[in-house]
Design a protein around this motif. Structure first.
Motif, mmCIF file in Angstrom:
data_model
loop_
_atom_site.group_PDB
_atom_site.id
_atom_site.type_symbol
_atom_site.label_atom_id
_atom_site.label_comp_id
_atom_site.label_asym_id
_atom_site.label_seq_id
_atom_site.Cartn_x
_atom_site.Cartn_y
_atom_site.Cartn_z
ATOM 1 N N LEU A 64 0.832 -1.204 0.000
ATOM 2 C CA LEU A 64 0.000 0.000 0.000
ATOM 3 C C LEU A 64 0.871 1.260 0.000
ATOM 4 C CD1 LEU A 64 -2.777 -1.019 2.580
ATOM 5 C CD2 LEU A 64 -3.006 -0.854 0.096
ATOM 6 N N HIS A 65 1.949 1.229 0.745
ATOM 7 C CA HIS A 65 2.805 2.415 0.842
ATOM 8 C C HIS A 65 3.533 2.677 -0.483
ATOM 9 C CE1 HIS A 65 2.247 3.153 5.123
ATOM 10 N NE2 HIS A 65 2.319 1.827 5.315
ATOM 11 N N GLU A 66 3.953 1.636 -1.185
ATOM 12 C CA GLU A 66 4.615 1.820 -2.485
ATOM 13 C C GLU A 66 3.663 2.471 -3.479
ATOM 14 O OE1 GLU A 66 7.730 -2.001 -2.302
ATOM 15 O OE2 GLU A 66 5.803 -2.180 -3.357
ATOM 16 N N LEU A 67 2.431 2.028 -3.501
ATOM 17 C CA LEU A 67 1.447 2.619 -4.420
ATOM 18 C C LEU A 67 1.060 4.017 -3.976
ATOM 19 C CD1 LEU A 67 -0.756 -0.553 -4.984
ATOM 20 C CD2 LEU A 67 0.664 0.592 -6.691
ATOM 21 N N ALA A 68 1.063 4.262 -2.669
ATOM 22 C CA ALA A 68 0.757 5.599 -2.162
ATOM 23 C C ALA A 68 1.827 6.591 -2.623
ATOM 24 C CB ALA A 68 0.677 5.567 -0.636
ATOM 25 N N ASP A 69 3.090 6.191 -2.564
ATOM 26 C CA ASP A 69 4.166 7.059 -3.041
ATOM 27 C C ASP A 69 4.047 7.278 -4.545
ATOM 28 O OD1 ASP A 69 5.136 7.166 -0.483
ATOM 29 O OD2 ASP A 69 6.618 5.554 -0.775
ATOM 30 N N GLU A 70 3.650 6.229 -5.285
ATOM 31 C CA GLU A 70 3.547 6.345 -6.740
ATOM 32 C C GLU A 70 2.486 7.353 -7.147
ATOM 33 O OE1 GLU A 70 2.440 3.477 -10.598
ATOM 34 O OE2 GLU A 70 3.026 2.571 -8.671
ATOM 35 N N TYR A 71 1.370 7.387 -6.437
ATOM 36 C CA TYR A 71 0.270 8.283 -6.802
ATOM 37 C C TYR A 71 0.233 9.555 -5.953
ATOM 38 C CZ TYR A 71 -1.810 4.776 -9.869
ATOM 39 O OH TYR A 71 -2.050 3.897 -10.894
ATOM 40 N N GLY A 72 1.104 9.671 -4.977
ATOM 41 C CA GLY A 72 1.137 10.872 -4.159
ATOM 42 C C GLY A 72 -0.077 10.983 -3.262
ATOM 43 N N ILE A 73 -0.575 9.860 -2.764
ATOM 44 C CA ILE A 73 -1.725 9.857 -1.858
ATOM 45 C C ILE A 73 -1.364 9.014 -0.646
ATOM 46 C CG2 ILE A 73 -3.468 10.208 -3.658
ATOM 47 C CD1 ILE A 73 -3.928 7.217 -3.756
ATOM 48 N N SER A 74 -2.266 8.985 0.349
ATOM 49 C CA SER A 74 -1.975 8.203 1.562
ATOM 50 C C SER A 74 -2.223 6.709 1.313
ATOM 51 C CB SER A 74 -2.876 8.684 2.708
ATOM 52 O OG SER A 74 -4.238 8.380 2.432
ATOM 53 N N ALA A 75 -1.590 5.910 2.164
ATOM 54 C CA ALA A 75 -1.794 4.464 2.072
ATOM 55 C C ALA A 75 -3.253 4.091 2.352
ATOM 56 C CB ALA A 75 -0.870 3.747 3.056
ATOM 57 N N GLU A 76 -3.928 4.824 3.257
ATOM 58 C CA GLU A 76 -5.330 4.562 3.553
ATOM 59 C C GLU A 76 -6.194 4.816 2.333
ATOM 60 O OE1 GLU A 76 -8.955 3.680 5.251
ATOM 61 O OE2 GLU A 76 -6.905 3.120 5.810
ATOM 62 N N ARG A 77 -5.845 5.865 1.554
ATOM 63 C CA ARG A 77 -6.619 6.162 0.344
ATOM 64 C C ARG A 77 -6.443 5.048 -0.693
ATOM 65 N NH1 ARG A 77 -11.033 7.207 -1.908
ATOM 66 N NH2 ARG A 77 -10.898 8.207 -3.969
ATOM 67 N N VAL A 78 -5.223 4.494 -0.786
ATOM 68 C CA VAL A 78 -4.998 3.371 -1.696
ATOM 69 C C VAL A 78 -5.868 2.176 -1.277
ATOM 70 C CG1 VAL A 78 -3.309 1.701 -2.531
ATOM 71 C CG2 VAL A 78 -2.647 4.097 -2.254
ATOM 72 N N ARG A 79 -5.955 1.933 0.046
ATOM 73 C CA ARG A 79 -6.769 0.818 0.531
ATOM 74 C C ARG A 79 -8.240 1.019 0.185
ATOM 75 N NH1 ARG A 79 -10.200 -0.566 3.926
ATOM 76 N NH2 ARG A 79 -10.373 1.565 4.749
ATOM 77 N N GLN A 80 -8.721 2.269 0.282
ATOM 78 C CA GLN A 80 -10.126 2.561 -0.039
ATOM 79 C C GLN A 80 -10.402 2.341 -1.526
ATOM 80 O OE1 GLN A 80 -10.657 6.581 1.320
ATOM 81 N NE2 GLN A 80 -10.701 6.009 3.515
ATOM 82 N N ILE A 81 -9.463 2.775 -2.373
ATOM 83 C CA ILE A 81 -9.631 2.570 -3.823
ATOM 84 C C ILE A 81 -9.650 1.076 -4.143
ATOM 85 C CG2 ILE A 81 -8.524 2.920 -6.062
ATOM 86 C CD1 ILE A 81 -7.423 5.573 -4.956
ATOM 87 N N GLU A 82 -8.764 0.327 -3.476
ATOM 88 C CA GLU A 82 -8.701 -1.107 -3.690
ATOM 89 C C GLU A 82 -10.018 -1.780 -3.270
ATOM 90 O OE1 GLU A 82 -5.275 -4.165 -2.567
ATOM 91 O OE2 GLU A 82 -6.487 -3.609 -0.820
ATOM 92 N N ALA A 83 -10.571 -1.398 -2.126
ATOM 93 C CA ALA A 83 -11.809 -1.992 -1.635
ATOM 94 C C ALA A 83 -12.966 -1.704 -2.589
ATOM 95 C CB ALA A 83 -12.122 -1.460 -0.239
#
Length: 294
Positions: free
Chosen positions: A263-282
């Motif tokens: 989650l943190h790697e994708l958060a850095d890639e898109y410039g968003i928080s890891a929690e936001r990546v988790r929400q998009i994934e869900a």
């Protein structure tokens, strides 16, 4: 009530309560002894009680008819002790047959209740034995039932029947020879637990050799088929319904052959928080589930 009837009343009341459970008197021997103390009805008494039951639904008349014939049930049930079932249970089932016979008894046909009741008592005991002798029912058709209750008696010394003996038994019982041979096999077999006892790790049970390793169980076939479907065109089509970012997150996290992105790697890639990546994934998973369900 006569003096004799008064003396018998406690015994009769106790027996009526014990008909559905002969062992309720303490032991089966106590029940049989109590039954044998009951008086036998004369034909005139039996006819009078039968008319009272038929014409007026007199339950006391039915009670007296039942009680006077309980010894008959005990006598018949003894004939079936060789099947390994409890005597009390056989008597209980026979009592049910007796009650059915009393209900249907017509006193004006000139037949004593004892002769009429034998059929009903045996029928209930037969049904109970066939239902409980083995875990797997051994007799379902009329011919099989006839063989079940006669074949053991007709087999000489319990030995395997030769073709001529099979033919003789089939002719005597008016059944097919193949029915005789099939029932002989059923009676000779024994039940075996599918799995070994939990406390015996060395036991070799059928479950160890009945499965065919060359074939998959139906559940495994369906599971593999569903897995293949999800990994194939259906999944690709469902992914096409996602937006580019959601599809990339799902593919990066779960569909790579090597280790998936965190989650943190994708958060850095898109410039968003890891929690936001988790929400998009869900949210993406919810859409994929709907798409794959159709």
């Amino acid at each position: 009530m006569t003096t004799q009837s008064q003396a018998l009343a406690p015994t009769q009341n106790t027996l009526m309560a014990a008909i559905s459970n002969p062992g309720a008197l303490g032991t089966i021997e106590a029940y049989i002894a109590a039954v044998n103390r009951l008086p036998v009805l004369t034909q005139a008494q039996e006819t009078e009680l039968g008319k009272r039951l038929r014409d007026h639904e007199d339950l006391d008349a039915a009670r007296q008819l039942i009680l006077s014939h309980l010894r008959l049930v005990v006598s018949i049930s003894r004939q079936y002790l060789g099947y390994g079932l409890a005597h009390a249970d056989l008597i209980q089932e026979g009592n049910i047959g007796l009650m059915k016979a009393v209900k249907r008894f017509d006193p004006e046909r000139g037949v004593r209740l004892v002769s009429f009741a034998v059929h009903w008592i045996k029928a209930e005991i037969h049904e109970y034995i066939v239902r409980n002798w083995r875990m797997v029912k051994v007799a379902t058709t009329k011919a099989q039932r006839k063989l079940f209750f006669n074949l053991r008696r007709m087999r000489p010394d319990g030995q395997t029947l030769d073709p001529s003996q099979v033919a003789d038994i089939a002719q005597e019982l008016n059944v097919r020879p193949e029915d005789v041979s099939e029932m002989e096999v059923r009676l000779s077999g024994r039940e075996m637990a599918l799995e070994a006892p939990a406390d015996d790790e060395d036991a070799y049970a059928p479950v160890s050799y009945l499965s065919d390793e060359g074939r998959q169980e139906p559940s495994q076939v369906l599971e593999r088929r569903a897995h293949d479907t999800l990994q194939g065109p259906a999944l690709a089509e469902a992914l096409e319904g996602l937006d580019a970012r959601s599809r990339h997150i799902v593919e990066s996290r779960w569909l790579r052959d090597e280790g998936g992105a965190t989650l943190h790697e994708l958060a850095d890639e898109y410039g968003i928080s890891a929690e936001r990546v988790r929400q998009i994934e869900a949210a993406a998973f919810k859409k994929l589930k709907v798409a794959l369900a159709h």
